[in-house]
Design an enzyme around this catalytic site. Structure first.
Site, short mmCIF file in Angstrom:
data_model
loop_
_atom_site.label_atom_id
_atom_site.label_comp_id
_atom_site.label_asym_id
_atom_site.label_seq_id
_atom_site.Cartn_x
_atom_site.Cartn_y
_atom_site.Cartn_z
N LYS A 1 0.85 -1.19 0.00
CA LYS A 1 0.00 0.00 0.00
C LYS A 1 0.88 1.23 0.00
O LYS A 1 1.85 1.30 0.75
CB LYS A 1 -0.88 -0.01 1.28
CG LYS A 1 -1.87 1.12 1.37
CD LYS A 1 -3.20 0.78 0.73
CE LYS A 1 -4.15 1.96 0.62
NZ LYS A 1 -3.95 2.78 -0.57
N LYS B 1 5.11 2.26 8.38
CA LYS B 1 3.93 3.06 8.75
C LYS B 1 2.70 2.16 8.92
O LYS B 1 1.96 2.28 9.90
CB LYS B 1 3.68 4.10 7.65
CG LYS B 1 2.70 5.18 8.01
CD LYS B 1 2.45 6.12 6.82
CE LYS B 1 3.72 6.80 6.34
NZ LYS B 1 3.45 7.76 5.24
N LYS C 1 5.11 2.00 -3.05
CA LYS C 1 5.07 3.41 -3.48
C LYS C 1 5.34 3.45 -4.98
O LYS C 1 5.96 2.53 -5.54
CB LYS C 1 6.16 4.22 -2.76
CG LYS C 1 5.88 5.70 -2.68
CD LYS C 1 4.95 6.04 -1.52
CE LYS C 1 4.74 7.52 -1.38
NZ LYS C 1 4.16 7.87 -0.09
N ASN D 1 -1.93 19.43 0.09
CA ASN D 1 -2.98 18.71 0.82
C ASN D 1 -2.70 18.68 2.33
O ASN D 1 -3.51 19.12 3.14
CB ASN D 1 -3.10 17.28 0.25
CG ASN D 1 -4.03 16.41 1.08
OD1 ASN D 1 -3.75 16.09 2.24
ND2 ASN D 1 -5.16 16.04 0.53
N SER E 1 -7.30 5.65 4.08
CA SER E 1 -7.27 4.84 2.85
C SER E 1 -7.72 3.41 3.16
O SER E 1 -8.45 2.78 2.38
CB SER E 1 -5.86 4.81 2.26
OG SER E 1 -5.63 5.94 1.46
#
Ligand SMILES: NC(=O)C1=CN([C@@H]2O[C@H](COP(=O)(O)OP(=O)(O)OC[C@H]3O[C@@H](n4cnc5c(N)ncnc54)[C@H](O)[C@@H]3O)[C@@H](O)[C@H]2O)C=CC1
Ligand SMILES: O=C(O)CCC(=O)C(=O)O
Length: 421
Positions: free
Chosen positions: A69, A93, A105, A219, A350
Site C-alpha cells: 500500500k 507506517k 510506493k 494537501n 485509505s
C-alpha cells in the site's frame, strides 16, 4: 532527496530500532531490501501531436503483513531510490498503525504543472496500463501523494476497471466520493497528526495557544493550517515551492487557500492582513512552538537544524529530517513526532476506504473521524510509552513498535517461506 542513496539513511533507523530488540537476523535481512521495483517508460501523445516519454516506477517493498500500500508521486526529481525509500517507510507506517498491509510506493518523473489536463489524464492512464499486472485490491493498492490528487485516482481506478473488465474500486484509494472514495480521506493526513498532537499535548508540555509554522502548503499543509487555526492556534508562517509568508499575529488561512486554489503561490498574499514575505529557506528557523514539515524529504538537515526554535516537530511529510539533523535536534531537546506515526492518518483512512469498497457499505464522516482518532491515540500512546520505557526518541520507539509486528509476521510465515502475493 539529496543523497545518492536515501534508503541508506532510512536503514539507519531500522538498525537503531533493532539494537533495542532481540530480533532474528533473518528479519533484518528481509527488511533491508525491496521485494520488487519495476521501472517502465510511459509514452503518451501530447496535445500538439508529438509523443513524449516519461520514466515511472512502482515498488512493492514488503508484503509480509498484507497487500502493498502506498501513494503515487508525480515529481520531476523522483528516482528509483526515492521510490524504494518511500515504500520502506510505508512498510513501517502500516505496521505502526497495525493496518493489514505491507508497503509500496510509485512515481512518475514529471512536472505535472507543465502538462495540460488532457495530457495529465493520458499519463495517469498510461501508468495503470503499464502496472495493472502488479496492482490489485489484494496485491498492491496505490493512493495519492505529492502532486497527485483524487481526480487522478479517479482516472486510474477507471482505467484499471476497464482493463480487468469489472468495477474494481478497492484497487486504489483517495478516489472521488462519486467513485467510491471515502468521506474524510481529503484531510486525513493532517487530521491524524492533529489528533496525535492534541492527545499528547500535556505530555509534550504544549500550551493552550500554539504558534505553528508549516512548510509546504498542499494537501497536508493546508488541512493542517485549517485544523490548527480552527482549534484556536496561530499559523505564523507557511511556505510552498516558491516562497514563504509570515505574520506574528497569525496568517489569514482562507486567503492563502484561495491563492493556492487559483494556481498561485502563498506569496500572492503578501501585503494582505499583515502577511510579510520570507525566504522559503528561513521557515525552518521561524519563532514558533510547533514546526510542521509538510513538503519534501531532507528539508531539515545538518546545516539548518540548529536554527529550529520550535519545541515540537510534527512530520506530516515523509522523511523531512535527516539522521544528522535528528541527532542535533535531540541534543537541543526538540521532540519529533515521526512521519511513520504523525502522517499515518492518510493511509489509515485509505484503509477505511478499501474496507468500505469491499463491503459496499459506506460510513458517515463522524464514524471515520471517531475510528481515525481512536487508532491515532492508541498507537501514539503505545509508542510514547515505549519511548519513555526505553529512554529513546519517539522515532526510535515508532520503529521498535513496528519492527516487533513485522518480525512476528515474518516469523509466522515460516522459515521456508518467500511469500509473494
Ligand atoms: N497526501 C497524503 O495523503 C500524504 C502525504 N504525505 C506526505 O506529505 C508531504 C506533502 O504531500 P501532499 O501535501 O500530499 O503534497 P501536495 O502535492 O498536495 O503539496 C506539496 C506542497 O509542498 C510544496 N513544496 C514542494 N517543494 C517545496 C519546497 N522546496 N519548499 C516548500 N514547499 C515545497 C508544494 O508547493 C506544495 O505546496 C509529502 O512528503 C508526502 O509524501 C504523507 C502521508 C500521506
Ligand atoms: O493512502 C495511502 O494509501 C498511502 C499514503 C502515502 O503514500 C503515505 O502515507 O505516504
Amino acid at each position: 532527496m539529496s543523497q545518492d542513496n536515501p534508503l541508506e539513511n532510512a536503514l539507519v533507523r531500522l538498525d537503531e530500532a533493532a539494537s533495542h530488540l532481540d530480533i532474528d537476523a533473518d528479519v533484518i535481512e528481509k527488511l533491508k531490501f525491496a521485494r520488487e521495483t519495476t521501472k517502465v517508460r510511459l509514452m503518451i501523445r501530447m496535445d500538439d501531436g508529438s509523443r513524449k516519454s516519461f520514466i515511472a516506477w512502482r515498488c512493492r517493498y514488503d508484503d509480509t503483513r498484507g497487500p502493498t500500500k502506498g501513494g503515487i508521486r508525480f515529481h520531476p526529481d523522483s528516482t528509483a531510490e526515492e521510490v524504494e525509500t518511500l515504500a520502506f517507510w510505508m512498510t513501517f507506517k502500516c505496521a505502526v498503525m497495525n493496518l493489514p498491509y505491507g508497503g509500496g510506493k510509485g512515481a512518475i518523473q514529471v512536472d505535472p504543472r507543465k502538462l495540460s489536463k488532457a495530457e495529465l489524464e493520458r499519463l495517469s492512464r498510461a501508468y495503470i496500463q503499464a502496472f495493472a499486472r502488479i496492482l490489485g485490491p489484494d496485491r498492491d493498492i496505490p493512493a495519492p501523494d505529492v502532486y497527485t490528487n483524487s481526480m487522478i485516482m479517479g482516472w486510474m481506478a477507471d482505467e484499471y476497471s476497464q482493463i480487468v473488465g469489472q468495477s474494481s474500486p478497492a484497487v486504489i484509494t483517495g478516489k472521488p466520493i462519486a467513485l467510491g472514495g471515502s468521506l474524510g480521506r481529503d484531510d486525513a493526513t493532517a487530521r491524524g497528526g492533529f489528533y496525535l498532537v492534541r492527545h499528547l499535548a500535556s505530555d509534550l508540555g504544549l500550551s493552550e495557544e500554539l504558534h505553528v509554522a508549516i512548510q509546504g502548503f498542499g494537501n497536508a499543509g493546508q488541512h493542517m493550517a485549517k485544523l490548527m487555526a480552527s482549534d484556536g492556534h496561530k499559523i505564523v508562517a507557511v511556505s510552498d515551492s516558491e516562497g514563504a509568508v509570515y505574520c506574528a499575529s497569525g496568517l489569514d488561512i482562507a486567503a492563502l487557500i484561495t491563492a493556492k486554489q487559483n494556481g498561485r503561490s502563498v506569496l500572492a498574499t503578501v501585503g494582505h492582513g499583515g502577511h510579510e514575505a520570507l525566504a522559503a529557506a528561513d521557515l525552518v528557523g521561524v519563532q514558533c512552538d510547533v514546526l510542521v514539515p509538510a513538503a519534501m524529504e531532507d528539508m531539515i538537515h545538518a546545516r539548518n537544524a540548529g536554527t529550529v526554535k520550535a519545541k515540537l516537530i510534527l512530520e506530516l511529510a515523509n522523511g523531512p529530517v535527516t539522521p544528522e539533523a535528528d541527532a542535533i535536534l535531540q541534543k537541543m531537546g526538540v521532540t519529533i513526532l515521526p512521519d511513520i506515526l504523525a502522517n499515518a492518518g492518510g493511509v489509515t483512512v485509505s484503509y477505511f476506504e478499501w474496507v468500505q469498497n469491499r463491503q459496499c457499505f459506506y460510513w458517515e464522516l463522524e464514524e471515520i473521524h471517531t475510528r481515525l482518532r481512536a487508532i491515532m491515540e492508541r498507537e501514539g500512546r503505545a509508542i510514547w510509552n515505549v519511548a519513555k520505557e526505553k529512554g529513546v526518541t519517539v522515532r526510535t520507539a515508532a520503529y521498535v513498535h513496528a519492527l516487533l509486528r513485522l518480525a512476528q509476521a515474518i516469523e509466522a510465515h515460516g522459515t521456508q517461506s518467500d511469500f509473494v502475493a
